[in-house]
Design a protein around this motif. Structure first.
Motif, PDB file in Angstrom:
ATOM      1  N   SER A 121      47.551  39.519  47.684  1.00  0.00           N
ATOM      2  CA  SER A 121      47.592  40.974  47.463  1.00  0.00           C
ATOM      3  C   SER A 121      49.061  41.642  47.608  1.00  0.00           C
ATOM      4  N   GLU A 136      40.466  45.866  42.279  1.00  0.00           N
ATOM      5  CA  GLU A 136      41.367  45.399  41.241  1.00  0.00           C
ATOM      6  C   GLU A 136      40.838  44.873  40.107  1.00  0.00           C
ATOM      7  N   ILE A 155      43.200  34.247  40.022  1.00  0.00           N
ATOM      8  CA  ILE A 155      42.455  34.974  40.722  1.00  0.00           C
ATOM      9  C   ILE A 155      41.950  36.221  40.186  1.00  0.00           C
ATOM     10  N   VAL A 208      35.876  44.419  45.729  1.00  0.00           N
ATOM     11  CA  VAL A 208      37.143  44.386  45.535  1.00  0.00           C
ATOM     12  C   VAL A 208      37.531  45.059  44.237  1.00  0.00           C
ATOM     13  N   LEU A 221      35.521  38.166  41.561  1.00  0.00           N
ATOM     14  CA  LEU A 221      35.823  37.332  42.926  1.00  0.00           C
ATOM     15  C   LEU A 221      35.504  35.771  42.364  1.00  0.00           C
ATOM     16  N   LEU A 265      42.300  36.435  48.823  1.00  0.00           N
ATOM     17  CA  LEU A 265      42.551  37.780  48.339  1.00  0.00           C
ATOM     18  C   LEU A 265      43.610  38.583  49.263  1.00  0.00           C
ATOM     19  N   ARG A 296      40.031  39.485  40.660  1.00  0.00           N
ATOM     20  CA  ARG A 296      39.603  40.189  41.706  1.00  0.00           C
ATOM     21  C   ARG A 296      38.350  40.904  41.454  1.00  0.00           C
TER      22      ARG A 296
END
Length: 226
Positions: free
Chosen positions: A165, A125, A136, A123, A141, A161, A138
């Motif tokens: 988003s 972000e 969260i 991921v 994780l 996720l 990102r």
């Protein structure tokens, strides 16, 4: 090579799947009972568990619950038939996916590769997002509530996720199957519903009155709070 723990009491099925998965490049540890599988997990670390539900002694549902309670190891269950009760019960016990028997090796291989891709997907972000008491991260994780880590299985994390988003956006079950389980995945909406239930049990104060993962009747799910 991905390592597979296969728990299957039918000798012919066990040997056939073991040979096919080994041919596909997997390292396979195959056992006959749930007790043997749980014991083996104390000494080996597989990448995925392929688990028959109808086992002698400790059945597959209980094995699934015990594995899920102790970690986030991906689990694919084998069902004797495409039975609603068995499938839903297995998914609610913590399985990530299922394959109906007689299990074709190429179908099982595709499901294994899909669940492993979901487990290892990156991921991009960077910024951690805060939604009330839920955070969260990102990039790392990592999901926390009240500052404490929330243990999520790979599919549960991917679902959270994806929904978070685009807060407020309604996503259909088929959209979530395609984006969370795999692009073009010809799956079953029960995978989504069961995963939502497990996710709610971990991040909601009251799973029956969810704040974060909300149902939009007739359409699908959205991420709140709005």
């Amino acid at each position: 090579m991905p390592r597979v723990l296969l728990i299957e009491d039918d000798e012919a099925v066990r040997e056939g799947l073991s040979l096919a998965l080994t041919y596909q490049g997997h390292t396979v540890d195959a056992v006959r009972t749930g007790e043997e599988g749980l014991e083996l997990l104390g000494s080996v670390t597989p990448d995925v568990v392929v688990l028959d539900l109808m086992l002698p002694g400790v059945d597959g549902f209980e094995v699934c619950r015990r594995i899920r309670a102790s970690g986030d190891l991906p689990i694919i269950m084998l069902t004797a038939r495409n039975d609603d009760i068995d499938v839903v019960a297995g998914l609610e016990a913590g399985a990530d996916d299922y394959v109906a028997k007689p299990a074709q090796a190429r179908v099982l291989e595709a499901r294994i590769r899909a669940v492993l891709r979901r487990s290892s997907a990156s991921v991009t972000e960077v910024v951690a997002e805060r939604y009330g008491d839920l955070t969260i991260d990102r990039e790392g994780l990592v999901v926390t509530r009240f500052g404490k880590p929330v243990s999520l299985a790979p599919t549960e994390l991917r679902l959270l996720l994806e929904l978070s988003s685009s807060p407020g956006r309604v996503m259909s079950r088929q959209q979530l199957l395609g984006s969370v389980w795999d692009q073009g995945y010809l799956g079953d909406s029960r995978l989504v519903d069961a995963c939502v239930q497990r996710l709610r049990s971990k991040i909601e104060d009251d799973p029956a009155a969810p704040v974060f993962v909300q149902t939009v009747r007739g359409f699908g799910y959205r991420f709140g709070p709005l």
